[in-house]
Design a protein around this motif. Structure first.
Motif, short mmCIF file in Angstrom:
data_model
loop_
_atom_site.label_atom_id
_atom_site.label_comp_id
_atom_site.label_asym_id
_atom_site.label_seq_id
_atom_site.Cartn_x
_atom_site.Cartn_y
_atom_site.Cartn_z
N VAL A 1 -11.49 -22.84 -31.85
CA VAL A 1 -12.93 -23.08 -31.78
C VAL A 1 -13.20 -23.72 -30.43
CG1 VAL A 1 -14.91 -24.20 -32.83
CG2 VAL A 1 -13.03 -23.37 -34.27
N SER A 30 -18.41 -21.96 -30.15
CA SER A 30 -19.40 -22.72 -30.91
C SER A 30 -20.72 -22.77 -30.17
CB SER A 30 -18.89 -24.13 -31.18
OG SER A 30 -18.73 -24.85 -29.97
N ARG A 80 -18.16 -27.29 -36.57
CA ARG A 80 -17.67 -27.78 -37.86
C ARG A 80 -17.64 -26.66 -38.90
NH1 ARG A 80 -21.48 -32.20 -36.66
NH2 ARG A 80 -20.31 -34.06 -36.02
N ALA A 100 -14.76 -24.38 -38.22
CA ALA A 100 -13.50 -25.04 -38.55
C ALA A 100 -13.25 -25.03 -40.06
CB ALA A 100 -13.51 -26.47 -38.02
N ARG A 101 -14.28 -25.35 -40.84
CA ARG A 101 -14.11 -25.37 -42.29
C ARG A 101 -13.76 -23.97 -42.81
NH1 ARG A 101 -19.08 -28.40 -42.03
NH2 ARG A 101 -18.68 -30.64 -42.23
N GLY A 129 -10.09 -23.27 -41.70
CA GLY A 129 -9.17 -24.12 -42.44
C GLY A 129 -9.06 -23.71 -43.89
N VAL A 179 -6.49 -24.79 -37.08
CA VAL A 179 -7.72 -24.80 -36.29
C VAL A 179 -7.45 -25.52 -34.97
CG1 VAL A 179 -10.17 -25.38 -36.24
CG2 VAL A 179 -9.05 -24.85 -38.43
N ALA A 206 -8.99 -27.13 -31.67
CA ALA A 206 -10.21 -27.65 -31.06
C ALA A 206 -10.05 -27.59 -29.56
CB ALA A 206 -10.47 -29.08 -31.51
N ILE A 210 -14.56 -31.34 -35.21
CA ILE A 210 -13.69 -30.44 -35.99
C ILE A 210 -12.72 -31.25 -36.84
CG2 ILE A 210 -11.80 -28.78 -35.75
CD1 ILE A 210 -13.34 -27.50 -33.49
N LEU A 244 -12.37 -31.26 -40.99
CA LEU A 244 -11.13 -30.94 -41.70
C LEU A 244 -10.57 -32.13 -42.46
CD1 LEU A 244 -9.28 -28.80 -38.99
CD2 LEU A 244 -10.76 -28.01 -40.86
N LEU A 279 -5.05 -29.45 -37.84
CA LEU A 279 -5.76 -29.43 -36.57
C LEU A 279 -4.76 -29.39 -35.42
CD1 LEU A 279 -8.36 -29.98 -34.80
CD2 LEU A 279 -7.79 -32.41 -35.04
#
Length: 296
Positions: A7, A40, A47, A50-51, A54, A60, A62, A72, A76, A83
């Motif tokens: 992301v 993003s 976020r 990421a969700r 995940g 994920v 960042a 992020i 998570l 992460l």
């Protein structure tokens, strides 16, 4: 073989971020890993991405600075997802707390960690206020002159890197009026008049300033650092000492420690978290022990 979703914050402060990601992506794919790249539009969008990733069991990544790492990582927190950090922003302070050294990314070493490293379990911070009704972040929550300074640094169009933080800090201190803070740590109230209060999970903030040298990412506690009122020249001296930790010897610096911290003030004071400043006191922060798995 692990599957990754990167992301990316397109506005990250490092000009080399895009090329770093390309090099890293090449190494991951050559090793047989699958990598998706998502850009993003905002922190909330990051976020959400990421969700989603995940929830699919993907690692994920960042890609950016502390804002996207904190956003992020917070998204998570408590989910069991993993992460990974590709520090391509200006400050990269949470990556620094995890052991990153130097400004350039070592793509081969990072690829090896992402492919074969064992996730490390770290704490996160739950932030509760009128604006943040239960948001999780990673590094620290800070209220006062440093929040003003960070706002100046984030909006600077002619400075970057450490220079934006130094100039932002000078502007913030020049216009600062002392504040009386009421700080409640695990039910015990403390009143201090001063410049700033920092509730730290990670010791670093503001482009490598080690505000809380004793803070640990996995001890289930927050280090609360208060810089009390004094002459402006003294405040600048303390800021210069943050690299070494010498500021802790100053009588104007007080350190508290606890699991839950509420910060209030006698006037409207901004606070920030992980590089983002968009709210005002009061705020309550709670440590969330072992809530996040990180490849570091």
């Amino acid at each position: 073989m692990r599957q990754f979703t990167a992301v990316v914050n397109p506005a990250a402060g490092s000009a080399g971020g895009a090329s770093d990601l390309l090099t890293l992506a090449k190494l991951l794919r050559e090793a047989g890993a699958e990598l998706q790249t998502r850009y993003s539009r905002s922190l909330d969008h990051a976020r959400e991405l990421a969700r989603e990733a995940g929830g699919q069991g993907r690692v994920v990544l960042a890609v950016g600075g502390d804002g996207i790492a904190g956003g992020i990582g917070g998204a998570l927190s408590g989910t069991g997802a993993v992460l990974g950090l590709v520090p391509a922003g200006r400050g990269n302070d949470f990556a620094r707390a995890l052991g990153r050294t130097g400004r350039a990314i070592d793509a081969p070493a990072l690829a090896e960690t992402l492919l074969h490293g064992e996730p490390r379990t770290v704490d996160t911070i739950e932030v509760t206020s009128a604006v943040h009704p239960g948001t999780s972040v990673l590094g620290s929550v800070y209220a006062g002159v440093d929040a003003v300074a960070n706002r100046y640094a984030n909006t600077s169009t002619w400075l970057s890197g450490a220079a934006s933080y130094y100039v932002g800090g000078a502007r913030a201190v020049a216009g600062w009026r002392p504040v009386t803070y009421r700080i409640t740590v695990d039910g015990v109230e403390h009143e201090e008049r001063g410049y700033t209060v920092v509730a730290a999970n990670s010791g670093f903030y503001g482009f490598g300033r080690n505000i809380a040298p004793g803070a640990l990412l996995d001890d289930g506690l927050l280090d609360v650092v208060v810089i009390r009122h004094g002459p402006r020249r003294l405040f600048f001296s303390i800021m210069n000492e943050l690299k070494s930790g010498a500021h802790l010897a100053r009588p104007q610096v007080r350190v508290l420690r606890g699991r839950e911290v509420r910060i209030e003030a006698d006037r409207a004071v901004p606070y920030g978290a992980d590089g983002e400043v968009d709210a005002a006191l009061p705020v309550t922060v709670r440590v969330q022990p072992g809530a996040l798995r990180v490849l570091a």
